[in-house]
Scaffold this motif. Sequence first.
Motif, mmCIF file in Angstrom:
data_model
loop_
_atom_site.group_PDB
_atom_site.id
_atom_site.type_symbol
_atom_site.label_atom_id
_atom_site.label_comp_id
_atom_site.label_asym_id
_atom_site.label_seq_id
_atom_site.Cartn_x
_atom_site.Cartn_y
_atom_site.Cartn_z
ATOM 1 N N THR A 40 -7.320 -6.632 -10.009
ATOM 2 C CA THR A 40 -7.725 -5.244 -10.218
ATOM 3 C C THR A 40 -6.589 -4.374 -10.742
ATOM 4 O OG1 THR A 40 -7.257 -4.747 -7.897
ATOM 5 C CG2 THR A 40 -9.518 -5.379 -8.451
ATOM 6 N N ALA A 41 -5.366 -4.949 -10.869
ATOM 7 C CA ALA A 41 -4.229 -4.183 -11.371
ATOM 8 C C ALA A 41 -3.186 -5.126 -11.941
ATOM 9 C CB ALA A 41 -3.619 -3.330 -10.250
ATOM 10 N N ASN A 42 -2.368 -4.625 -12.852
ATOM 11 C CA ASN A 42 -1.211 -5.341 -13.396
ATOM 12 C C ASN A 42 0.061 -4.569 -13.041
ATOM 13 O OD1 ASN A 42 -2.787 -7.313 -14.703
ATOM 14 N ND2 ASN A 42 -2.922 -6.125 -16.587
ATOM 15 N N PRO A 43 1.191 -5.224 -12.868
ATOM 16 C CA PRO A 43 1.320 -6.683 -12.785
ATOM 17 C C PRO A 43 0.811 -7.203 -11.439
ATOM 18 C CG PRO A 43 3.441 -5.655 -12.372
ATOM 19 C CD PRO A 43 2.497 -4.540 -12.733
ATOM 20 N N PHE A 44 0.435 -8.469 -11.416
ATOM 21 C CA PHE A 44 0.013 -9.126 -10.183
ATOM 22 C C PHE A 44 0.944 -10.310 -9.941
ATOM 23 C CE2 PHE A 44 -2.017 -11.229 -13.665
ATOM 24 C CZ PHE A 44 -2.131 -12.560 -13.311
ATOM 25 N N THR A 45 0.894 -10.885 -8.763
ATOM 26 C CA THR A 45 1.821 -11.950 -8.398
ATOM 27 C C THR A 45 1.076 -13.233 -8.065
ATOM 28 O OG1 THR A 45 3.443 -10.386 -7.521
ATOM 29 C CG2 THR A 45 3.630 -12.672 -6.780
ATOM 30 N N VAL A 46 1.443 -14.314 -8.757
ATOM 31 C CA VAL A 46 0.923 -15.646 -8.453
ATOM 32 C C VAL A 46 1.968 -16.369 -7.608
ATOM 33 C CG1 VAL A 46 0.129 -17.856 -9.380
ATOM 34 C CG2 VAL A 46 -0.370 -15.729 -10.613
ATOM 35 N N ARG A 47 1.598 -16.807 -6.434
ATOM 36 C CA ARG A 47 2.514 -17.547 -5.574
ATOM 37 C C ARG A 47 2.534 -19.015 -5.983
ATOM 38 N NH1 ARG A 47 0.459 -13.450 -2.489
ATOM 39 N NH2 ARG A 47 2.014 -12.251 -1.313
ATOM 40 N N LEU A 48 3.740 -19.576 -6.036
ATOM 41 C CA LEU A 48 3.941 -20.974 -6.406
ATOM 42 C C LEU A 48 4.413 -21.726 -5.171
ATOM 43 C CD1 LEU A 48 5.951 -20.376 -9.738
ATOM 44 C CD2 LEU A 48 3.464 -20.575 -9.470
ATOM 45 N N THR A 68 8.157 -14.673 -14.769
ATOM 46 C CA THR A 68 8.153 -13.341 -14.183
ATOM 47 C C THR A 68 8.669 -12.292 -15.162
ATOM 48 O OG1 THR A 68 8.327 -14.220 -11.932
ATOM 49 C CG2 THR A 68 9.063 -11.969 -12.232
ATOM 50 N N GLN A 69 9.266 -12.709 -16.259
ATOM 51 C CA GLN A 69 9.672 -11.749 -17.292
ATOM 52 C C GLN A 69 8.471 -11.148 -18.019
ATOM 53 O OE1 GLN A 69 12.911 -13.056 -19.894
ATOM 54 N NE2 GLN A 69 13.578 -14.499 -18.314
ATOM 55 N N SER A 70 7.284 -11.719 -17.803
ATOM 56 C CA SER A 70 6.073 -11.131 -18.354
ATOM 57 C C SER A 70 5.872 -9.724 -17.787
ATOM 58 C CB SER A 70 4.863 -12.004 -18.001
ATOM 59 O OG SER A 70 3.648 -11.300 -18.227
ATOM 60 N N THR A 71 5.281 -8.843 -18.578
ATOM 61 C CA THR A 71 5.007 -7.487 -18.115
ATOM 62 C C THR A 71 3.719 -7.385 -17.310
ATOM 63 O OG1 THR A 71 3.854 -6.955 -20.177
ATOM 64 C CG2 THR A 71 6.218 -6.468 -20.068
ATOM 65 N N VAL A 72 2.888 -8.459 -17.332
ATOM 66 C CA VAL A 72 1.596 -8.381 -16.654
ATOM 67 C C VAL A 72 1.508 -9.231 -15.401
ATOM 68 C CG1 VAL A 72 0.291 -7.703 -18.694
ATOM 69 C CG2 VAL A 72 0.613 -10.143 -18.183
ATOM 70 N N THR A 198 -2.411 -10.271 -23.893
ATOM 71 C CA THR A 198 -3.768 -10.360 -24.437
ATOM 72 C C THR A 198 -4.756 -10.851 -23.387
ATOM 73 O OG1 THR A 198 -2.945 -10.806 -26.675
ATOM 74 C CG2 THR A 198 -5.202 -11.481 -26.192
ATOM 75 N N ILE A 199 -4.373 -11.891 -22.668
ATOM 76 C CA ILE A 199 -5.266 -12.464 -21.659
ATOM 77 C C ILE A 199 -5.562 -11.465 -20.544
ATOM 78 C CG2 ILE A 199 -5.457 -14.245 -19.872
ATOM 79 C CD1 ILE A 199 -3.665 -16.017 -21.667
ATOM 80 N N TYR A 200 -4.531 -10.724 -20.123
ATOM 81 C CA TYR A 200 -4.657 -9.873 -18.941
ATOM 82 C C TYR A 200 -4.748 -8.391 -19.283
ATOM 83 C CZ TYR A 200 -3.878 -14.065 -16.248
ATOM 84 O OH TYR A 200 -4.022 -15.317 -15.694
ATOM 85 N N THR A 207 -10.717 -9.672 -7.207
ATOM 86 C CA THR A 207 -9.527 -10.484 -7.409
ATOM 87 C C THR A 207 -9.725 -11.893 -6.863
ATOM 88 O OG1 THR A 207 -7.134 -10.639 -7.016
ATOM 89 C CG2 THR A 207 -8.476 -9.700 -5.239
ATOM 90 N N THR A 208 -9.136 -12.851 -7.555
ATOM 91 C CA THR A 208 -9.085 -14.229 -7.042
ATOM 92 C C THR A 208 -7.668 -14.597 -6.627
ATOM 93 O OG1 THR A 208 -8.800 -15.068 -9.317
ATOM 94 C CG2 THR A 208 -11.048 -15.024 -8.420
ATOM 95 N N VAL A 209 -6.721 -13.670 -6.773
ATOM 96 C CA VAL A 209 -5.321 -13.929 -6.439
ATOM 97 C C VAL A 209 -5.121 -13.753 -4.940
ATOM 98 C CG1 VAL A 209 -2.938 -13.253 -6.860
ATOM 99 C CG2 VAL A 209 -4.626 -13.078 -8.699
ATOM 100 N N GLY A 210 -4.655 -14.808 -4.281
ATOM 101 C CA GLY A 210 -4.397 -14.732 -2.854
ATOM 102 C C GLY A 210 -5.642 -14.662 -1.996
ATOM 103 N N ARG A 211 -6.795 -14.932 -2.579
ATOM 104 C CA ARG A 211 -8.059 -14.840 -1.848
ATOM 105 C C ARG A 211 -8.666 -16.219 -1.638
ATOM 106 N NH1 ARG A 211 -10.326 -9.647 -1.802
ATOM 107 N NH2 ARG A 211 -8.572 -8.188 -1.727
#
Length: 255
Positions: A40-48, A68-72, A198-200, A207-211
Amino acid sequence: MTRPSAHRWLAISLISILLSAFPSLVAANHSWGGYHWARTANPFTVRLGDNVSSAWDGYLATASSDWTQSTVLNTQVVAGGAKRRNCRPTSGRDEVCSASYGTTGWLGVAQIWITGGTHITQGTVKVNDTYFNTASYNTPAWRRLVMCQEIGHTFGLDHQDENFDNPNLGTCMDYTSNPAGPPSNEHPNKHDYDELVTIYRHLDSFTTVGRATTSRLDGREWGQQVRGSRRSGNSLFVKSDGRGNAILTFVIWAS
């Protein structure tokens, strides 16, 4: 219809069904048809999740820092939630694993679970020490390229080029026979970061991140190969339940 012809017809029919259910598979573009994490917002965090040996920890950290240098989007390396050998997924994040998986033929495998046709719900990355412990692949350049590329796939990125013999493009999303270059193919480049924008660019209402989400699809079997081949050095497999849910598997084959 002869038996060989019947088998050929069945294979063609199955691929057509898969491509109809997931039309973005036919688009050989760098944004991989728009597969993305819902947020629902940028930037978001993907845990590895760190399920790799000490030999890989530095390469995982480098790939995390690079992306992580990506802006999104950002990434965060966290304690692993999987056993290294089975590398079972954890809903809402990536699990990254290393092990001696045997003479499977593959150097690395990235998998994403899709719901609703486009939304990523979880991902896994596996790197095969059976090959990375050999002289051919036990180099910093090969380790950086494969770790960087496979993690990039879990964000929805495709390859920029799939010909191993073409000149390096200076990105880990480019297949190469010489990852050290010059130029080096060990890190993302500007085009990768632009594609992520472009993708984001659009936001989702959920959200599907962390859910926690539920998928009945098992990633141990890859399903139908729809692109590439072992001989070409890369393959894309799809396993679908026919209801908008699928697992997509990118494979880098050892030469």
